[in-house]
Design an enzyme around this catalytic site. Sequence first.
Site, short mmCIF file in Angstrom:
data_model
loop_
_atom_site.label_atom_id
_atom_site.label_comp_id
_atom_site.label_asym_id
_atom_site.label_seq_id
_atom_site.Cartn_x
_atom_site.Cartn_y
_atom_site.Cartn_z
N ASP A 55 7.32 -2.12 8.84
CA ASP A 55 5.96 -2.64 8.90
C ASP A 55 5.84 -4.10 7.94
O ASP A 55 4.84 -4.11 7.19
CB ASP A 55 5.14 -1.65 8.31
CG ASP A 55 3.58 -1.85 8.25
OD1 ASP A 55 3.31 -2.42 9.10
OD2 ASP A 55 2.73 -1.15 7.68
N HIS A 64 9.19 -1.32 13.56
CA HIS A 64 7.67 -1.62 13.32
C HIS A 64 7.74 -2.71 12.78
O HIS A 64 8.05 -2.85 11.43
CB HIS A 64 6.95 -0.38 12.69
CG HIS A 64 5.41 -0.52 12.48
ND1 HIS A 64 4.75 0.12 12.80
CD2 HIS A 64 5.20 -1.72 11.74
CE1 HIS A 64 3.35 -0.19 12.59
NE2 HIS A 64 3.57 -1.41 12.13
N HIS A 80 5.48 -6.82 12.10
CA HIS A 80 4.44 -7.65 12.20
C HIS A 80 4.86 -9.13 12.22
O HIS A 80 5.54 -9.47 11.19
CB HIS A 80 3.31 -7.69 11.36
CG HIS A 80 2.70 -6.33 11.62
ND1 HIS A 80 1.66 -5.84 12.33
CD2 HIS A 80 3.12 -5.12 10.64
CE1 HIS A 80 1.11 -4.73 12.13
NE2 HIS A 80 2.05 -4.14 11.21
N LEU A 81 5.18 -10.01 13.26
CA LEU A 81 5.61 -11.30 13.30
C LEU A 81 4.56 -12.26 13.51
O LEU A 81 4.95 -13.60 13.27
CB LEU A 81 6.61 -11.43 14.64
CG LEU A 81 7.94 -10.78 14.56
CD1 LEU A 81 8.60 -10.92 15.84
CD2 LEU A 81 8.67 -11.39 13.15
N ARG A 82 3.34 -11.91 13.68
CA ARG A 82 1.99 -12.82 13.99
C ARG A 82 2.52 -13.79 15.01
O ARG A 82 3.22 -13.61 15.80
CB ARG A 82 1.84 -13.59 12.47
CG ARG A 82 1.85 -12.77 11.25
CD ARG A 82 0.60 -11.60 11.36
NE ARG A 82 0.79 -10.88 10.04
CZ ARG A 82 0.20 -9.64 10.08
NH1 ARG A 82 -0.07 -8.94 11.02
NH2 ARG A 82 0.12 -8.97 8.72
N LEU A 97 -1.18 -0.69 4.13
CA LEU A 97 -2.13 0.42 4.73
C LEU A 97 -0.96 0.95 5.60
O LEU A 97 -0.17 0.10 6.32
CB LEU A 97 -3.09 0.10 5.43
CG LEU A 97 -4.39 -0.31 4.52
CD1 LEU A 97 -5.49 -0.83 5.48
CD2 LEU A 97 -4.60 1.06 3.79
N ASN A 145 -1.06 -6.60 17.07
CA ASN A 145 -2.09 -6.67 16.34
C ASN A 145 -2.49 -8.05 15.83
O ASN A 145 -3.00 -8.43 15.02
CB ASN A 145 -2.64 -5.91 15.08
CG ASN A 145 -1.70 -5.93 14.11
OD1 ASN A 145 -0.36 -6.55 14.46
ND2 ASN A 145 -2.04 -5.79 12.65
N HIS A 199 -0.73 4.65 14.43
CA HIS A 199 -1.10 4.35 13.09
C HIS A 199 -2.06 5.43 12.88
O HIS A 199 -3.08 5.74 12.98
CB HIS A 199 -1.89 2.95 13.13
CG HIS A 199 -2.40 2.71 11.59
ND1 HIS A 199 -1.99 1.53 10.72
CD2 HIS A 199 -3.23 3.42 10.57
CE1 HIS A 199 -2.33 1.59 9.62
NE2 HIS A 199 -3.29 2.77 9.54
N LYS A 251 0.30 1.02 21.30
CA LYS A 251 -0.22 1.45 20.14
C LYS A 251 -1.31 1.73 19.80
O LYS A 251 -2.25 1.05 20.19
CB LYS A 251 0.16 -0.09 19.27
CG LYS A 251 -0.18 0.08 17.77
CD LYS A 251 0.69 0.95 16.88
CE LYS A 251 -0.02 1.12 15.69
NZ LYS A 251 0.94 0.35 14.63
N HIS A 282 5.34 4.51 9.99
CA HIS A 282 5.13 4.11 8.57
C HIS A 282 4.37 5.39 7.92
O HIS A 282 3.43 5.18 7.37
CB HIS A 282 4.37 2.89 8.28
CG HIS A 282 3.04 2.63 9.06
ND1 HIS A 282 2.05 3.41 9.23
CD2 HIS A 282 2.77 1.64 9.78
CE1 HIS A 282 1.18 2.86 9.89
NE2 HIS A 282 1.38 1.69 10.27
N ALA A 300 -4.23 -6.28 3.52
CA ALA A 300 -3.25 -5.02 3.20
C ALA A 300 -2.00 -5.67 4.05
O ALA A 300 -1.92 -6.01 5.31
CB ALA A 300 -3.58 -4.05 3.91
N HIS A 304 1.06 -11.91 4.89
CA HIS A 304 -0.37 -12.58 4.80
C HIS A 304 -0.11 -13.77 3.75
O HIS A 304 0.71 -13.48 2.77
CB HIS A 304 -1.30 -11.68 4.28
CG HIS A 304 -1.83 -10.56 5.21
ND1 HIS A 304 -2.57 -10.88 6.12
CD2 HIS A 304 -1.23 -9.05 5.31
CE1 HIS A 304 -2.66 -9.68 6.72
NE2 HIS A 304 -1.91 -8.66 6.27
C1 NCD Z 1 -0.65 -4.45 8.84
C2 NCD Z 1 -1.06 -5.90 8.92
O1 NCD Z 1 -1.20 -6.77 8.27
O2 NCD Z 1 -1.00 -6.43 10.31
N1 NCD Z 1 -1.06 -4.32 7.43
C3 NCD Z 1 -0.36 -3.34 6.68
O3 NCD Z 1 -0.70 -3.10 5.53
N2 NCD Z 1 0.65 -2.60 7.13
C4 NCD Z 1 -1.34 -3.70 9.67
C5 NCD Z 1 -0.88 -2.29 9.69
O4 NCD Z 1 0.59 -2.02 10.12
O5 NCD Z 1 -1.49 -1.21 9.20
ZN ZN Z 2 2.23 -2.25 10.62
#
Ligand code: NCD
Ligand code: ZN
Length: 346
Positions: free
Chosen positions: A247, A13, A15-17, A219, A41, A136, A99, A174, A263, A251
Site C-alpha cells: 500500500d 497492493h 499505488h504508482l500514480r 488509510l 485510483n 478496501h 477493486k 491492507h 492519507a 503524496h
Molecule cells: C491510498 C492513496 O493515497 O491512494 N492512501 C492510503 O492511505 N493508503 C489509498 C488507499 O489505498 O486507501
Molecule cells: Zn492502497
Amino acid sequence: MNSLTIITPDDWHLHLRDTPYLQAVVADSARQFGRAIVMPNLVPPVRSCEDALAYRERILAALPANSNFEPLMTLYLTDNTRVQDIEAASDSPYIHGAKLYPAGATTNSDAGVTDLGRLARVFEAMQKHRFMLQVHGEATSPEIDVFDREKVFIDQSLERIRRDFPELPIVFEHITTRDAVDYVHAAERNLAATITPHHLLINRNAIFQGGIRPHHYCLPIAKREQHRQALLAAASGGDRRFFAGTDSAPHSQQAKESACGCAGIYSALSALELYAEAFELTADFTHFENFMSRNGADYYALPQNQGSVRLERQSWEVPASLPYPDSELIPFKAGESLRWKQMIDD
Ligand code: NCD
Ligand code: ZN
C-alpha cells in the site's frame, strides 16, 4: 542470521500514480519486486480495460532499462461498472481483478461504490469467471469511529458479499485489526489478506508522537498495539492466506504536511527491508519467503517469480527525502536506520 535470500517477491497492493509522479517512484518497486497489483485510483479512475491497458503501457515505459517488473492491472469498480467490463477484463492476461472502494473511504475514492446491492450482477460475473475482488475494507458512514471502520465493514459488508457470492475470490486488502486477522483465519475458502510493512511496524501512537505526524497517516489508519501484534503473528505465522502488499502511496511533502494532509505512506523505497525489519521482531524468518514471494502468487494462481533477492544484516539510514515533481517525497522511516539492506548484484 546475517543473510536472507528469497525468491523475488511481489507487491500485491501498490499505488504508482501517473506521469510525472509514476516516473519518480516506479524504479523503487521494480528494484525489489517482480510484480505488483497496481491500484486503479487515478484521477479519473481506471474503469475499463482500455484505461487499464493504456495505464500499463505508461508504467512499462517509465521502467528503468532492463527491468522485468510486471504491472498487474485491476479495474476500479463504480456504481456503473458493467458486466461486459468484467468479462473483457477477465479475458485479458494483464488484468487481475477489480477493486472495491466504498465511496469516500480513502484517497480518490469519490467515484467508488455507494451501494453494494447495485453490484450484484458484476459480482456474479466475477464469481463466474473467478475474477479477483480486491476490497478496501472500511465502512464509510460518518457516525462510525475511524478506528472501528474495518470491523464494521466486516460485519456489515464483507460477510454479506461472501454469503451471497461464496465462490468469488476476495483479497481483503491492507488489513489493520485483530478482527480482520481472525476473520481470515476463520474463512473456509476464497478469502486472503494483504498486510503492509507500516501496519506491522507502527501502532496509532506513532501518528501522535510528540505532535501530529502526517507521514504516519494512512488509510486504513494504524490501530492499537494489540492489533499490530495480531498482524505480525499473522504475517509470520505460516497461514498461507496472508501475503505482502505494501500500500505504498506517495503524496508530495506539501500534500502530506498540510492543514488537511493526504492519507498515504511511501514505503516503496525500502519495502523489502521494512518487512525484514518486522519479521525480525518475531525472531522467526521461517515463513518470510512464503509471505513475500509465494502465498500471493499461489492465491492469484500465478507462477512464482524466477529470480531471487538477497538481504544482508547491515545498518543503513533511510534518506530524509526523495526527489518528487515540484516537491519532495518523504519516505517511511525517513532519517531512521534499518537493520537489513537489499544487496544488488551487478
Ligand atoms: C491510498 C492513496 O493515497 O491512494 N492512501 C492510503 O492511505 N493508503 C489509498 C488507499 O489505498 O486507501
Ligand atoms: Zn492502497
